[in-house]
Design a protein around this motif. Sequence first.
Motif, PDB file in Angstrom:
ATOM      1  N   LEU A  81      11.956 -55.942  34.102  1.00 44.81           N
ATOM      2  CA  LEU A  81      13.158 -56.679  33.729  1.00 44.81           C
ATOM      3  C   LEU A  81      13.107 -58.048  34.386  1.00 44.81           C
ATOM      4  O   LEU A  81      12.873 -58.164  35.582  1.00 44.81           O
ATOM      5  CB  LEU A  81      14.406 -55.920  34.207  1.00 44.81           C
ATOM      6  CG  LEU A  81      15.746 -56.616  33.946  1.00 44.81           C
ATOM      7  CD1 LEU A  81      16.043 -56.600  32.452  1.00 44.81           C
ATOM      8  CD2 LEU A  81      16.848 -55.913  34.704  1.00 44.81           C
ATOM      9  N   SER A  82      13.281 -59.063  33.585  1.00 44.33           N
ATOM     10  CA  SER A  82      13.325 -60.423  34.124  1.00 44.33           C
ATOM     11  C   SER A  82      14.354 -61.199  33.326  1.00 44.33           C
ATOM     12  O   SER A  82      14.184 -61.424  32.138  1.00 44.33           O
ATOM     13  CB  SER A  82      11.960 -61.098  34.022  1.00 44.33           C
ATOM     14  OG  SER A  82      12.047 -62.424  34.471  1.00 44.33           O
ATOM     15  N   LYS A  83      15.415 -61.596  33.991  1.00 41.99           N
ATOM     16  CA  LYS A  83      16.464 -62.340  33.302  1.00 41.99           C
ATOM     17  C   LYS A  83      16.371 -63.835  33.546  1.00 41.99           C
ATOM     18  O   LYS A  83      16.944 -64.611  32.810  1.00 41.99           O
ATOM     19  CB  LYS A  83      17.831 -61.824  33.734  1.00 41.99           C
ATOM     20  CG  LYS A  83      18.065 -60.406  33.262  1.00 41.99           C
ATOM     21  CD  LYS A  83      19.477 -60.004  33.460  1.00 41.99           C
ATOM     22  CE  LYS A  83      19.658 -58.631  32.845  1.00 41.99           C
ATOM     23  NZ  LYS A  83      21.016 -58.325  32.570  1.00 41.99           N
ATOM     24  N   ASP A  84      15.668 -64.225  34.600  1.00 41.30           N
ATOM     25  CA  ASP A  84      15.636 -65.649  34.917  1.00 41.30           C
ATOM     26  C   ASP A  84      14.248 -66.275  34.791  1.00 41.30           C
ATOM     27  O   ASP A  84      14.099 -67.469  34.960  1.00 41.30           O
ATOM     28  CB  ASP A  84      16.190 -65.897  36.322  1.00 41.30           C
ATOM     29  CG  ASP A  84      15.374 -65.217  37.404  1.00 41.30           C
ATOM     30  OD1 ASP A  84      14.632 -64.266  37.095  1.00 41.30           O
ATOM     31  OD2 ASP A  84      15.489 -65.636  38.575  1.00 41.30           O
ATOM     32  N   LYS A  85      13.228 -65.472  34.473  1.00 40.71           N
ATOM     33  CA  LYS A  85      11.872 -66.000  34.308  1.00 40.71           C
ATOM     34  C   LYS A  85      11.279 -65.460  33.017  1.00 40.71           C
ATOM     35  O   LYS A  85      11.474 -64.296  32.682  1.00 40.71           O
ATOM     36  CB  LYS A  85      11.003 -65.584  35.498  1.00 40.71           C
ATOM     37  CG  LYS A  85      11.465 -66.178  36.802  1.00 40.71           C
ATOM     38  CD  LYS A  85      10.562 -65.720  37.930  1.00 40.71           C
ATOM     39  CE  LYS A  85      11.027 -66.265  39.245  1.00 40.71           C
ATOM     40  NZ  LYS A  85      12.147 -65.545  39.823  1.00 40.71           N
ATOM     41  N   PRO A  86      10.543 -66.280  32.308  1.00 40.94           N
ATOM     42  CA  PRO A  86       9.935 -65.790  31.063  1.00 40.94           C
ATOM     43  C   PRO A  86       8.701 -64.935  31.369  1.00 40.94           C
ATOM     44  O   PRO A  86       8.070 -65.090  32.410  1.00 40.94           O
ATOM     45  CB  PRO A  86       9.529 -67.082  30.350  1.00 40.94           C
ATOM     46  CG  PRO A  86       9.276 -68.044  31.467  1.00 40.94           C
ATOM     47  CD  PRO A  86      10.273 -67.695  32.544  1.00 40.94           C
ATOM     48  N   TRP A  87       8.408 -64.020  30.474  1.00 40.23           N
ATOM     49  CA  TRP A  87       7.180 -63.239  30.566  1.00 40.23           C
ATOM     50  C   TRP A  87       6.163 -63.876  29.638  1.00 40.23           C
ATOM     51  O   TRP A  87       6.475 -64.236  28.501  1.00 40.23           O
ATOM     52  CB  TRP A  87       7.427 -61.800  30.137  1.00 40.23           C
ATOM     53  CG  TRP A  87       8.051 -60.998  31.224  1.00 40.23           C
ATOM     54  CD1 TRP A  87       9.378 -60.881  31.484  1.00 40.23           C
ATOM     55  CD2 TRP A  87       7.374 -60.255  32.217  1.00 40.23           C
ATOM     56  NE1 TRP A  87       9.574 -60.085  32.584  1.00 40.23           N
ATOM     57  CE2 TRP A  87       8.362 -59.687  33.052  1.00 40.23           C
ATOM     58  CE3 TRP A  87       6.039 -59.998  32.495  1.00 40.23           C
ATOM     59  CZ2 TRP A  87       8.053 -58.874  34.136  1.00 40.23           C
ATOM     60  CZ3 TRP A  87       5.733 -59.196  33.570  1.00 40.23           C
ATOM     61  CH2 TRP A  87       6.722 -58.640  34.378  1.00 40.23           C
ATOM     62  N   VAL A  88       4.957 -63.997  30.093  1.00 42.12           N
ATOM     63  CA  VAL A  88       3.867 -64.518  29.273  1.00 42.12           C
ATOM     64  C   VAL A  88       2.858 -63.399  29.113  1.00 42.12           C
ATOM     65  O   VAL A  88       2.390 -62.818  30.095  1.00 42.12           O
ATOM     66  CB  VAL A  88       3.192 -65.746  29.946  1.00 42.12           C
ATOM     67  CG1 VAL A  88       2.033 -66.229  29.101  1.00 42.12           C
ATOM     68  CG2 VAL A  88       4.213 -66.846  30.173  1.00 42.12           C
ATOM     69  N   CYS A  89       2.547 -63.062  27.878  1.00 40.85           N
ATOM     70  CA  CYS A  89       1.591 -61.996  27.596  1.00 40.85           C
ATOM     71  C   CYS A  89       0.375 -62.594  26.905  1.00 40.85           C
ATOM     72  O   CYS A  89       0.516 -63.348  25.938  1.00 40.85           O
ATOM     73  CB  CYS A  89       2.218 -60.939  26.690  1.00 40.85           C
ATOM     74  SG  CYS A  89       3.632 -60.125  27.428  1.00 40.85           S
ATOM     75  N   PHE A  90      -0.781 -62.243  27.389  1.00 40.84           N
ATOM     76  CA  PHE A  90      -2.020 -62.697  26.787  1.00 40.84           C
ATOM     77  C   PHE A  90      -2.587 -61.537  25.976  1.00 40.84           C
ATOM     78  O   PHE A  90      -2.734 -60.433  26.478  1.00 40.84           O
ATOM     79  CB  PHE A  90      -3.013 -63.127  27.865  1.00 40.84           C
ATOM     80  CG  PHE A  90      -2.519 -64.294  28.669  1.00 40.84           C
ATOM     81  CD1 PHE A  90      -2.684 -65.589  28.203  1.00 40.84           C
ATOM     82  CD2 PHE A  90      -1.870 -64.087  29.879  1.00 40.84           C
ATOM     83  CE1 PHE A  90      -2.213 -66.659  28.940  1.00 40.84           C
ATOM     84  CE2 PHE A  90      -1.400 -65.158  30.613  1.00 40.84           C
ATOM     85  CZ  PHE A  90      -1.577 -66.443  30.146  1.00 40.84           C
ATOM     86  N   CYS A  91      -2.869 -61.796  24.721  1.00 38.85           N
ATOM     87  CA  CYS A  91      -3.353 -60.742  23.832  1.00 38.85           C
ATOM     88  C   CYS A  91      -4.661 -61.175  23.195  1.00 38.85           C
ATOM     89  O   CYS A  91      -4.896 -62.359  22.965  1.00 38.85           O
ATOM     90  CB  CYS A  91      -2.330 -60.473  22.724  1.00 38.85           C
ATOM     91  SG  CYS A  91      -0.734 -59.946  23.351  1.00 38.85           S
ATOM     92  N   SER A  92      -5.472 -60.175  22.890  1.00 39.04           N
ATOM     93  CA  SER A  92      -6.704 -60.465  22.171  1.00 39.04           C
ATOM     94  C   SER A  92      -6.389 -60.646  20.696  1.00 39.04           C
ATOM     95  O   SER A  92      -5.266 -60.430  20.246  1.00 39.04           O
ATOM     96  CB  SER A  92      -7.701 -59.323  22.365  1.00 39.04           C
ATOM     97  OG  SER A  92      -7.172 -58.141  21.802  1.00 39.04           O
ATOM     98  N   THR A  93      -7.371 -61.033  19.930  1.00 35.64           N
ATOM     99  CA  THR A  93      -7.159 -61.270  18.504  1.00 35.64           C
ATOM    100  C   THR A  93      -7.613 -60.085  17.663  1.00 35.64           C
ATOM    101  O   THR A  93      -7.912 -60.237  16.495  1.00 35.64           O
ATOM    102  CB  THR A  93      -7.927 -62.536  18.058  1.00 35.64           C
ATOM    103  OG1 THR A  93      -9.309 -62.361  18.374  1.00 35.64           O
ATOM    104  CG2 THR A  93      -7.384 -63.766  18.742  1.00 35.64           C
ATOM    105  N   VAL A  94      -7.661 -58.891  18.254  1.00 37.88           N
ATOM    106  CA  VAL A  94      -8.061 -57.702  17.514  1.00 37.88           C
ATOM    107  C   VAL A  94      -6.949 -57.293  16.559  1.00 37.88           C
ATOM    108  O   VAL A  94      -5.852 -57.846  16.592  1.00 37.88           O
ATOM    109  CB  VAL A  94      -8.401 -56.540  18.476  1.00 37.88           C
ATOM    110  CG1 VAL A  94      -9.598 -56.894  19.329  1.00 37.88           C
ATOM    111  CG2 VAL A  94      -7.218 -56.187  19.341  1.00 37.88           C
ATOM    112  N   SER A  95      -7.232 -56.300  15.711  1.00 38.28           N
ATOM    113  CA  SER A  95      -6.250 -55.832  14.734  1.00 38.28           C
ATOM    114  C   SER A  95      -4.937 -55.473  15.412  1.00 38.28           C
ATOM    115  O   SER A  95      -4.923 -54.857  16.462  1.00 38.28           O
ATOM    116  CB  SER A  95      -6.775 -54.588  14.017  1.00 38.28           C
ATOM    117  OG  SER A  95      -7.864 -54.907  13.218  1.00 38.28           O
TER     118      SER A  95
END
Length: 120
Positions: free
Chosen positions: A77-91
């Motif tokens: 849970l984060s209300k004051d900071k953004p979450w950054v998710c790194f994803c691969s380009t797979v299906s």
Amino acid sequence: MSEDLVQKIRKWLDKEGYPLEMQVARTFREIGFEVSSSEYYLDPDEKKPREIDVIATLQKTISGVLFQIAYTVECKLSKDKPWVCFCSTVSRHRDPEIGFDARCTTIQGRDVMTELFPQL
């Protein structure tokens, strides 16, 4: 229960991730998974018990082959900071209604996920 106590509980829950954990568990159950919440494991580095928020498992037989899918989920849970998710380009398969995201790195994996979850 007094209104003051109810407000204190709501305020406390608003700061914690428990409502998110419950929503994640409910969503997995709704699409057919067996769900276990608040399981513990022994941290191999620190030798301390740690909690896993949600474990969701599903077994299905497809064309005579038994498949088991298991997710170990840590809810944050984060209300004051953004979450950054790194994803691969797979299906990817995504259900925008529930936010369920499945990524497969092989064609066979994609085919199994498509068979198990045609709605995705």
